[in-house]
Design a protein around this motif. Structure first.
Motif, PDB file in Angstrom:
ATOM      1  N   LEU B  37      66.106  49.900  98.493  1.00 35.79           N
ATOM      2  CA  LEU B  37      66.248  49.467  99.886  1.00 35.79           C
ATOM      3  C   LEU B  37      65.707  48.050  99.987  1.00 35.79           C
ATOM      4  CD1 LEU B  37      65.134  52.616 101.933  1.00 35.79           C
ATOM      5  CD2 LEU B  37      67.403  51.587 101.862  1.00 35.79           C
ATOM      6  N   ARG B  38      66.501  47.177 100.559  1.00 34.77           N
ATOM      7  CA  ARG B  38      66.062  45.792 100.688  1.00 34.77           C
ATOM      8  C   ARG B  38      65.854  45.462 102.163  1.00 34.77           C
ATOM      9  NH1 ARG B  38      65.929  41.898  97.788  1.00 34.77           N
ATOM     10  NH2 ARG B  38      67.678  40.661  98.536  1.00 34.77           N
ATOM     11  N   PRO B  39      65.048  44.455 102.425  1.00 36.77           N
ATOM     12  CA  PRO B  39      64.790  44.074 103.819  1.00 36.77           C
ATOM     13  C   PRO B  39      66.073  43.932 104.609  1.00 36.77           C
ATOM     14  CG  PRO B  39      63.392  42.813 102.361  1.00 36.77           C
ATOM     15  CD  PRO B  39      64.288  43.638 101.479  1.00 36.77           C
ATOM     16  N   GLY B  40      66.072  44.497 105.781  1.00 36.67           N
ATOM     17  CA  GLY B  40      67.240  44.419 106.642  1.00 36.67           C
ATOM     18  C   GLY B  40      68.164  45.614 106.533  1.00 36.67           C
ATOM     19  N   ASP B  41      68.007  46.401 105.496  1.00 38.70           N
ATOM     20  CA  ASP B  41      68.863  47.582 105.357  1.00 38.70           C
ATOM     21  C   ASP B  41      68.642  48.538 106.524  1.00 38.70           C
ATOM     22  OD1 ASP B  41      69.947  46.597 103.095  1.00 38.70           O
ATOM     23  OD2 ASP B  41      69.005  48.014 101.717  1.00 38.70           O
ATOM     24  N   ARG B  42      69.733  49.112 106.988  1.00 40.42           N
ATOM     25  CA  ARG B  42      69.648  49.974 108.161  1.00 40.42           C
ATOM     26  C   ARG B  42      69.248  51.389 107.787  1.00 40.42           C
ATOM     27  NH1 ARG B  42      74.046  47.235 111.596  1.00 40.42           N
ATOM     28  NH2 ARG B  42      74.658  49.219 112.477  1.00 40.42           N
ATOM     29  N   LEU B  43      68.480  52.004 108.669  1.00 42.65           N
ATOM     30  CA  LEU B  43      68.023  53.375 108.463  1.00 42.65           C
ATOM     31  C   LEU B  43      68.295  54.199 109.721  1.00 42.65           C
ATOM     32  CD1 LEU B  43      64.564  52.446 106.880  1.00 42.65           C
ATOM     33  CD2 LEU B  43      66.571  53.285 105.652  1.00 42.65           C
ATOM     34  N   PRO B  44      69.526  54.606 109.935  1.00 35.89           N
ATOM     35  CA  PRO B  44      69.855  55.384 111.141  1.00 35.89           C
ATOM     36  C   PRO B  44      69.247  56.775 111.052  1.00 35.89           C
ATOM     37  CG  PRO B  44      71.845  54.542 110.028  1.00 35.89           C
ATOM     38  CD  PRO B  44      70.699  54.393 109.097  1.00 35.89           C
ATOM     39  N   GLU B  45      68.781  57.248 112.172  1.00 37.26           N
ATOM     40  CA  GLU B  45      68.094  58.528 112.203  1.00 37.26           C
ATOM     41  C   GLU B  45      68.954  59.671 111.683  1.00 37.26           C
ATOM     42  OE1 GLU B  45      66.915  59.134 116.160  1.00 37.26           O
ATOM     43  OE2 GLU B  45      65.403  57.552 116.159  1.00 37.26           O
ATOM     44  N   ASP B  46      70.172  59.742 112.177  1.00 39.73           N
ATOM     45  CA  ASP B  46      70.968  60.911 111.821  1.00 39.73           C
ATOM     46  C   ASP B  46      71.425  60.863 110.364  1.00 39.73           C
ATOM     47  OD1 ASP B  46      72.487  58.777 112.390  1.00 39.73           O
ATOM     48  OD2 ASP B  46      73.738  59.733 113.889  1.00 39.73           O
ATOM     49  N   ALA B  47      71.695  59.672 109.850  1.00 32.71           N
ATOM     50  CA  ALA B  47      72.056  59.563 108.442  1.00 32.71           C
ATOM     51  C   ALA B  47      70.898  60.043 107.575  1.00 32.71           C
ATOM     52  CB  ALA B  47      72.415  58.120 108.093  1.00 32.71           C
ATOM     53  N   LEU B  48      69.703  59.581 107.921  1.00 32.10           N
ATOM     54  CA  LEU B  48      68.511  60.029 107.198  1.00 32.10           C
ATOM     55  C   LEU B  48      68.357  61.536 107.289  1.00 32.10           C
ATOM     56  CD1 LEU B  48      67.480  57.253 106.518  1.00 32.10           C
ATOM     57  CD2 LEU B  48      65.365  57.776 107.712  1.00 32.10           C
ATOM     58  N   GLY B  49      68.477  62.033 108.497  1.00 32.68           N
ATOM     59  CA  GLY B  49      68.302  63.467 108.691  1.00 32.68           C
ATOM     60  C   GLY B  49      69.305  64.270 107.880  1.00 32.68           C
ATOM     61  N   GLU B  50      70.541  63.826 107.922  1.00 36.67           N
ATOM     62  CA  GLU B  50      71.561  64.558 107.175  1.00 36.67           C
ATOM     63  C   GLU B  50      71.273  64.490 105.683  1.00 36.67           C
ATOM     64  OE1 GLU B  50      76.445  64.617 106.744  1.00 36.67           O
ATOM     65  OE2 GLU B  50      75.434  63.228 108.110  1.00 36.67           O
ATOM     66  N   ARG B  51      70.894  63.329 105.225  1.00 37.59           N
ATOM     67  CA  ARG B  51      70.638  63.156 103.798  1.00 37.59           C
ATOM     68  C   ARG B  51      69.497  64.051 103.313  1.00 37.59           C
ATOM     69  NH1 ARG B  51      70.251  63.795  99.799  1.00 37.59           N
ATOM     70  NH2 ARG B  51      70.383  62.638  97.855  1.00 37.59           N
ATOM     71  N   PHE B  52      68.472  64.194 104.141  1.00 37.10           N
ATOM     72  CA  PHE B  52      67.310  64.967 103.712  1.00 37.10           C
ATOM     73  C   PHE B  52      67.346  66.410 104.212  1.00 37.10           C
ATOM     74  CE2 PHE B  52      65.723  60.674 103.109  1.00 37.10           C
ATOM     75  CZ  PHE B  52      65.054  60.775 101.911  1.00 37.10           C
ATOM     76  N   GLY B  53      68.415  66.754 104.874  1.00 36.85           N
ATOM     77  CA  GLY B  53      68.546  68.134 105.309  1.00 36.85           C
ATOM     78  C   GLY B  53      67.641  68.514 106.460  1.00 36.85           C
TER      79      GLY B  53
END
Lengths: 254, 254
Positions: B37-53
């Motif tokens: 992950l590099r500076p500026g990369d986006r971290l949307p809540e739902d994408a994260l949630g889906e990825r981590f279950g």
DNA sequence: GGCATCATGATTGCATGCACTATTGGTCAT
DNA sequence: ATGACCAATAGTGCATGCAATCATGATGCC
């Protein structure tokens, strides 16, 4: 639980799209340094939410934040409580604080703008004015002096850390220091300002070190009787005479 | 967005009653120091949630935590992004880190247990073994060496802060340092261990200071061309030649 | 009377749903 | 072609609901 009518929700946080969780954090931090909240006090999510007019979700978020700052203990499935720092943690926190605030004065020496000087002077004046008033105000103002200094560096990370350790130290004082034992530091604040204006960075750093060391010493070495707020230790002397007394101590706060 | 079937949920975090938010935090922290992950990369809540279950609630909680550590930028109604530290912040963070790690070696000098020494030696050996491998591993191991040292002090608060600034510095390196510019620090780690074993606290502190100063210098002074990752500055040189080229730069990452 | 056991209430863990805001791509007027 | 305006969509802000877990008082046994 808190006095709020059923119809009109407790719109304490109403406002616009502000930072609700942050508001709760600030309130609790302040309550801790002012010793309105003492180590071990319970902070249930729904009570907090109701009190601040938000849902548990937000209260929970705030508690998570405070937990990461070390001000509250967060254990799974347990009610959050105000942290009860150990003696060692207190000592370590002060050690860290000293180094951080040395960085602050180092960055500030000889670089204070006139308006900043005025602001600092005014703050110390407020501290002096508060000496007769409530102890809570004195402690809060003393803490805010250090935070104010840190903010003046313009270094955001340093500011954040000084903020954290300062509030943590407030908690330490609350845990270990006896009432009325952490006063009389106002003049030391003035001396630090003088050294900063003079641009004598070495002296300012030395003054800050000894100032904080004094605070730590007063808080940590004084009152060996109250060194630890661990339940067992607190009750130890009472256990001696508990032979014939039927007084049943209630464990919960309220 | 991430490849997960509709039926079988991505049970990455399944486990028992562990700390789900903490797991996400660790993963992202590690991804950051490894420059995945590099500076500026986006971290949307739902994408994260889906990825981590997990649900957005947990992802959100994790992001809040990372935000308070300064690893991600959290702005209201905006997608969370990996923080983009400024040059000044980087310098300040290293300054703080130096003081904190001086406290670490000061506390450790002459007090290392044999098993701790073995652990440290093994870690350095792993660092040396990783020199030929991926850069990501090298950086992660280097960071973990410092964290390991901090943990050995047994001082929980100091450990926490060293953890934070170490990961933050990893982010700084990611933001400013060119590839392959932050190697060759392994021998310095060994020297520090030697000084700690010898019990020479002054020397250990000096070594740690210069070691970290070196890292900072390599990262921050090298590569003036990439000093700032501000969009305008990055595009400045390209703007010169953009007269006749229809190449339309895409702003978003993916 | 003292102690282990269990049941009920209290409280958190987490997911989901709705409302609101920002962004993005398109459309229209110039 | 260029710029402003607007609609559709993506994403967050937050509250609520349900399941799981813990705490506490009651009950029964010794």
């Amino acid at each position: 639980m808190a006095g709020s009518t059923a119809t009109g929700k407790t719109r304490t946080l109403g406002g616009a799209g502000e930072d609700k969780a942050g508001t709760i954090c600030r309130a609790i931090r302040r309550a801790i340094v002012e010793r309105a909240l003492r180590p071990g006090d319970r902070l249930p999510e729904d009570a907090l939410g109701e009190r601040f007019g938000v849902s548990r979700t937000i209260a929970r978020h705030a508690l998570g934040q405070l937990g990461s700052e070390g001000l509250v203990d967060l254990r799974r499935n347990r009610i959050a409580v105000v942290a009860t720092p150990s003696m060692e943690e207190a000592r370590d926190t002060f050690d860290i604080r000293i180094e951080l605030e040395r960085l602050v004065v180092k960055a500030l020496a000889g670089r204070l703008e006139p308006d900043q000087i005025a602001q600092l002077r005014a703050h110390v004046e407020a501290e002096q004015a508060a000496r007769g008033g409530s102890e809570a105000t004195s402690i809060r103002l003393a803490t805010e002096f250090h935070v104010l200094l840190a903010e003046m560096t313009g270094k955001s990370i340093l500011t954040r850390y000084v903020n954290e350790v300062s509030y943590r130290c407030g908690l330490m004082l609350s845990a270990f220091s006896r009432p009325h034992s952490s006063e009389c530091a106002v003049s030391e604040h003035s001396e630090i300002i003088d050294a900063l204006i003079a641009g004598d960075s070495e002296n300012a750093m030395r003054l800050m070190s000894t100032h904080l060391e004094d605070v730590a010493e007063r808080a940590l070495l004084v009152a060996p009787e109250a060194r630890s707020r661990d339940l067992m230790d607190i009750l130890a002397p009472y256990a001696e005479e508990a032979a014939g007394s039927p007084a049943r101590p209630r464990r919960t706060k309220r």
